[in-house]
Motif scaffolding. Structure first.
Motif, PDB file in Angstrom:
ATOM      1  N   SER A  85     -48.273  53.333 -79.725  1.00  0.00           N
ATOM      2  CA  SER A  85     -48.480  54.763 -80.131  1.00  0.00           C
ATOM      3  C   SER A  85     -48.511  55.744 -79.023  1.00  0.00           C
ATOM      4  N   VAL A  86     -49.046  55.399 -77.861  1.00  0.00           N
ATOM      5  CA  VAL A  86     -49.149  56.220 -76.716  1.00  0.00           C
ATOM      6  C   VAL A  86     -47.854  56.736 -76.492  1.00  0.00           C
TER       7      VAL A  86
ATOM      8  N   VAL B 298     -54.100  43.086 -71.099  1.00  0.00           N
ATOM      9  CA  VAL B 298     -54.828  43.273 -72.048  1.00  0.00           C
ATOM     10  C   VAL B 298     -55.856  42.575 -72.536  1.00  0.00           C
ATOM     11  N   MET B 299     -56.711  42.654 -73.419  1.00  0.00           N
ATOM     12  CA  MET B 299     -57.769  41.924 -74.276  1.00  0.00           C
ATOM     13  C   MET B 299     -56.698  41.115 -75.156  1.00  0.00           C
TER      14      MET B 299
ATOM     15  N   PRO C 283     -59.495  51.038 -74.509  1.00  0.00           N
ATOM     16  CA  PRO C 283     -60.549  50.102 -74.178  1.00  0.00           C
ATOM     17  C   PRO C 283     -59.976  48.663 -73.998  1.00  0.00           C
ATOM     18  N   ALA C 284     -58.757  48.438 -74.599  1.00  0.00           N
ATOM     19  CA  ALA C 284     -58.332  46.919 -74.519  1.00  0.00           C
ATOM     20  C   ALA C 284     -57.666  46.664 -73.260  1.00  0.00           C
ATOM     21  N   VAL C 285     -57.129  47.623 -72.436  1.00  0.00           N
ATOM     22  CA  VAL C 285     -56.236  47.528 -71.402  1.00  0.00           C
ATOM     23  C   VAL C 285     -57.298  47.244 -70.073  1.00  0.00           C
ATOM     24  N   ARG C 286     -56.787  46.382 -69.290  1.00  0.00           N
ATOM     25  CA  ARG C 286     -57.718  45.994 -67.920  1.00  0.00           C
ATOM     26  C   ARG C 286     -56.882  46.339 -66.766  1.00  0.00           C
TER      27      ARG C 286
ATOM     28  N   ALA D 232     -53.816  53.334 -69.496  1.00  0.00           N
ATOM     29  CA  ALA D 232     -54.852  52.566 -68.751  1.00  0.00           C
ATOM     30  C   ALA D 232     -56.470  52.873 -69.056  1.00  0.00           C
ATOM     31  N   ARG D 233     -56.358  53.831 -70.062  1.00  0.00           N
ATOM     32  CA  ARG D 233     -57.777  54.306 -70.472  1.00  0.00           C
ATOM     33  C   ARG D 233     -58.225  53.831 -71.818  1.00  0.00           C
TER      34      ARG D 233
END
Ligand code: NAP
Ligand code: HSE
Length: 446
Positions: free
Chosen positions: A381-382, A369-370, A429-432, A426-427
């Motif tokens: 939360s997910v 993650v960023m 924005p902060a996850v690579r 995975a979708r």
């Protein structure tokens, strides 16, 4: 009464060479124990001009497999060539001639076992396959004979020597995956196509065979869920260690009815799967290292049992081939057919293979993650929306930079629910990249 049993070998590589050498070195021992002589009268190889580690008289080398199978002087055919096409032809031809066959070829049994066992039955010719699973461990005999009075509640095995060798050296030496795989190939553990090992297919072939034996109905290869070890990295091995676990590639046959009995939602049936999993360090499977294999079987009478030994390599595998040759020779001498039937259809229609989507497990997840505020909250939360509980979350130090690893340990969730949640994570924005997901094996459960 038969005094000598003549063998025709197809294949003289790692296993075939070790079988040939052992038969000559141990001829007197075997004769004394069996009361008859095992004699190799023919051997087919692909390239007769290749130098070999064992000496074989040129007169024993056959033109091809057909010359072995159709040789009227060959009583037992020993298939040690590997592959599923020519090997199938050779084994079928031998059985159709009424000749018993010994094989170490789990890929062949997985793909064509039903057909081959039917041909064996139809032609009153036995098919022996002790060396096909777990090298030198006599696990086929154990399930087929020794535990015949038990219902199998659970079976977990380290059944691929190559993967266990790679994971062990990555853990103990911090070794590189590709280097260790090359060593496994050099040592004769790996399949001719090593992706069969590292992508989990070899373990799946073996696990399917064990599941079929344990549950008495033929488990088709497509019913076995397969994951390999390519996505397991050194950081996962280190993080697992820090959490008190060791990562092992497991072949698993679980009775899902027993899990439902523990208040979980899975339906009755068996799960047959191969996946890399975190095994608690205090469980005996965690300390099975290098090319060793181990199979833990829980029977309803016997309770826990464990079988351990070398799972790959010439001599250990040849030891199992010799055991089959002894059985084949004695069965021939006593004209015994289907002494212990291979796959008794006692459970056909009574149980079934449960799809992986329904399998419930705890999980280890590694995200990249960023390194910015609020990321953990979004991931949580997910998971919360999917009703998946987090048992721990941490960001290991020493990985400073833009993108950092985050490790999550998750409570029970079904494979289907977990997959959906991971796709959403995975979708973010902060996850690579793609999250690494490994199961945490509940070795106390069914
Ligand atoms: P290998 O070293 O590659 O040996 C294969 C042998 O088969 C070679 O002697 C080869 O001849 C011969 N061969 C190939 N195609 C042939 C053909 N069309 N006709 C006649 N001979 C042919 O393989 P391996 O490791 O011994 O494995 C053999 C089997 O045992 C496989 O099914 C494998 O999955 C199984 N197994 C292996 C292990 C292990 O640790 N290696 C353990 C358990 C089970 P050339 O020598 O002339 O090339
Ligand atoms: N390639 C196999 C393994 C050989 O590594 O376990 C033994 O079946």
């Amino acid at each position: 009464m038969m005094q000598q049993v003549n063998l025709g070998l197809i294949g003289g590589g790692t296993v075939g060479g070790a079988v040939f050498a052992a038969l000559s070195e141990r001829a007197d021992l075997l004769t004394a124990r069996l009361g008859l002589r095992l004699s190799v009268v023919s051997m087919a190889v692909r390239d007769a001009s290749r130098p070999r580690a064992f000496e074989i008289p040129a007169s024993l080398l056959a033109k091809d497999w057909k010359a072995v199978v159709h040789n009227p002087n060959v009583h037992v055919v020993v298939e040690l060539m590997g592959g599923t096409t020519t090997a199938r032809e050779a084994v079928l031809a031998a059985l159709q001639h009424g000749k018993p066959v010994v094989t170490a070829n789990k890929a062949l049994l997985s793909a064509h076992g039903e057909e081959l066992f039917a041909a064996a039955r139809a032609n009153l010719a036995n098919l022996y396959y002790e060396a096909s699973v777990a090298g030198g461990i006599p696990i086929i005999k154990i399930l087929r004979e020794s535990l015949v009075g038990n219902r199998t509640l659970a079976l977990r095995g380290i059944v691929n020597g190559t993967c266990n060798y790679i994971l062990t050296r990555m853990k103990l030496e911090g070794a590189d995956f590709a280097d260790v795989l090359a060593d496994a190939q050099r040592l004769g553990f790996a399949e001719a196509d090593p992706s069969l090992d590292v992508d989990g297919h070899d373990a799946a072939h073996k696990t399917g065979i064990l599941a079929s034996l344990a549950h008495g109905f033929w488990v088709r290869p497509e019913q076995v869920h397969v994951e390999g070890i390519r996505h397991v990295s050194r950081i996962d091995i280190q993080m697992a260690e820090r959490l008190g676990y060791t990562i092992k590639l497991l072949g698993v046959v679980k009775n899902m009815a027993a899990r439902a009995g523990k208040g979980r939602r899975s339906k009755a049936g068996i799960l047959v799967a191969v996946y890399p999993a975190l095994v608690r360090n205090d469980h005996v499977l965690a300390s099975v290292n290098h090319a060793f294999n181990a199979v833990a079987v829980r029977g309803d009478m016997v309770g826990e049992t464990l079988f351990y030994g070398r799972g790959a390599g010439g001599n250990p595998t040849a030891s199992s081939v010799l055991s089959d040759l002894a059985d084949a020779a004695l069965d021939l001498r006593h004209d015994s057919h289907e002494r212990v039937p291979a796959f008794v259809p006692h459970a056909r229609g009574k149980t079934h293979v449960v799809p992986m989507a329904e399998a419930v497990s705890r999980y280890y997840v590694r995200l990249t993650v960023m390194d910015r505020p609020g990321v953990f909250a979004r991931v949580a939360s997910v998971l919360g929306a999917a009703k998946i509980g987090i048992s721990s979350i941490f960001q290991p130090e020493g990985h400073e930079g833009e993108a950092v690893p985050v490790i999550l340990m998750l409570h029970d969730a079904s494979h289907a629910v977990l997959q959906k949640a991971m796709a959403r994570i995975a979708r973010l924005p902060a996850v690579r990249g793609i999250p690494t997901v490994l199961r945490v094996e509940d070795t106390e459960g069914a």
